[in-house]
Design a protein around this motif. Structure first.
Motif, short mmCIF file in Angstrom:
data_model
loop_
_atom_site.label_atom_id
_atom_site.label_comp_id
_atom_site.label_asym_id
_atom_site.label_seq_id
_atom_site.Cartn_x
_atom_site.Cartn_y
_atom_site.Cartn_z
N ARG A 53 34.16 48.12 40.12
CA ARG A 53 33.26 46.97 40.05
C ARG A 53 33.05 46.50 38.62
N SER A 54 32.86 47.45 37.71
CA SER A 54 32.65 47.09 36.31
C SER A 54 33.91 46.45 35.72
N THR A 55 35.06 46.99 36.05
CA THR A 55 36.31 46.43 35.53
C THR A 55 36.54 45.02 36.05
N ASN A 56 36.20 44.78 37.32
CA ASN A 56 36.34 43.43 37.88
C ASN A 56 35.44 42.44 37.14
N GLN A 57 34.23 42.85 36.81
CA GLN A 57 33.33 41.96 36.08
C GLN A 57 33.85 41.68 34.67
N LEU A 58 34.44 42.70 34.02
CA LEU A 58 34.94 42.50 32.66
C LEU A 58 36.19 41.63 32.64
N MET A 59 37.05 41.78 33.66
CA MET A 59 38.32 41.05 33.68
C MET A 59 38.20 39.66 34.28
N MET A 60 37.06 39.33 34.86
CA MET A 60 36.91 38.04 35.53
C MET A 60 37.18 36.85 34.61
#
Length: 227
Positions: A53-60
Motif C-alpha cells: 500500500r505504501s509503495t503504491n502511494q509513493l509510485m502513484m
C-alpha cells in the motif's frame, strides 16, 4: 546519569567504539522473513500489505521510468519508520536524530535524481531553473534563486527529519523529568502531567511514522521532476 538533556542524542559507545552501526543494522532483525508456503501468517501478511500500500502511494505520481526506484524507496521508508519507532523505547538510541546520518541518506539520493534528469532529459532538467515567461531582466536573478533552492533540497530533507525527531524526544524528556519532580510535591499535578506525557508519546509515534513517509515522498517528488 545525564548531565544534559542533549546527552540522549549522543551516539552510544562501548570501549570507545561507536555503536551506531549496531543501532542501524538491528531493526532488520525484527522483521519476519516470508515463508515458502502458499499461506503466510498474519504478521507477514500485515507486513506485505503495509509495504504494498505504501509503495503504491509513493509510485502513484511517477511514470513507468520512476517505478524502478520502488524497491529502494519502500525499503528506505520501512527502515526509517523502524528506527524512529525503536528510538521511542526507553534506554534506546535514535540514529535519525543525527544530522550526519540523515544527510548521508538525503544527499546521495537527491544527487542521483539530479544526475538521472541531466542524463535522460537535460533540457527539461535545466528548464526547471528558469520558469517560462520570465522577464529578461529577472532571468539571472531567478536562475541563481532556483539553483540555490535546488542545492538546499537535501539540506531541507536532513534537517526536517532531524529537527522533528530531536524536538519530540527533547520535549518527552522534559515532561518526564517534570513528572518525577512533581510526584512527591504535587501528586495531582504530576498525574495530569503524566497524562500529557502519554498523549505526547502517542503524537511522537505518529510523527515518527509521518516524517519517514514525508522524507521518502519528497524524494519521489524530486524523482518525478527528472524522469
Amino acid at each position: 546519569m545525564m548531565t544534559s538533556f542533549f546527552d540522549q542524542f549522543a551516539s552510544p559507545s562501548f570501549l570507545e567504539i561507536p555503536l551506531i552501526a549496531i543501532a542501524i543494522a538491528l531493526p532488520w532483525v525484527f522483521y519476519p522473513n516470508p515463508s515458502p508456503r502458499w499461506i503466510n501468517n498474519r504478521l507477514v501478511s500485515m507486513q506485505q500489505w503495509f509495504v504494498v500500500r505504501s509503495t503504491n502511494q509513493l509510485m502513484m505520481p511517477l511514470n513507468l521510468a520512476g517505478h524502478k526506484w520502488a524497491l529502494l524507496l519502500a525499503s528506505l521508508m520501512v527502515f526509517l519508520i523502524t528506527i524512529n519507532m525503536i528510538g521511542l523505547l526507553p534506554y534506546t538510541f535514535t540514529p535519525t536524530t543525527q544530522l550526519s546520518l540523515n544527510m548521508g541518506f538525503a544527499v546521495p539520493l537527491w544527487l542521483a535524481t539530479v544526475i538521472i534528469g541531466m542524463r535522460n532529459q537535460p533540457t527539461v532538467a535545466l528548464g526547471h531553473l528558469l520558469p517560462e515567461g520570465t522577464p529578461i531582466p529577472l532571468i539571472p536573478v531567478l536562475i541563481i534563486i532556483e539553483t540555490i533552492s535546488l542545492f538546499i533540497r537535501p539540506l531541507a530533507l536532513g534537517v526536517r527529519l532531524t529537527a522533528n525527531l530531536t524536538a519530540g524526544h527533547l520535549l518527552i524528556q522534559l515532561i518526564a523529568t517534570a513528572v518525577f519532580v512533581l510526584l512527591p510535591l504535587m501528586p495531582t499535578v504530576a498525574i495530569l502531567t503524566a497524562t500529557v506525557l502519554f498523549l505526547l508519546t502517542l503524537l511522537e509515534v505518529a510523527v515518527a511514522m509521518i516524517q519517514a513517509y514525508v522524507f521518502v515522498l519528497l524524494l519521489s517528488l524530486y524523482l518525478q521532476e527528472n524522469v
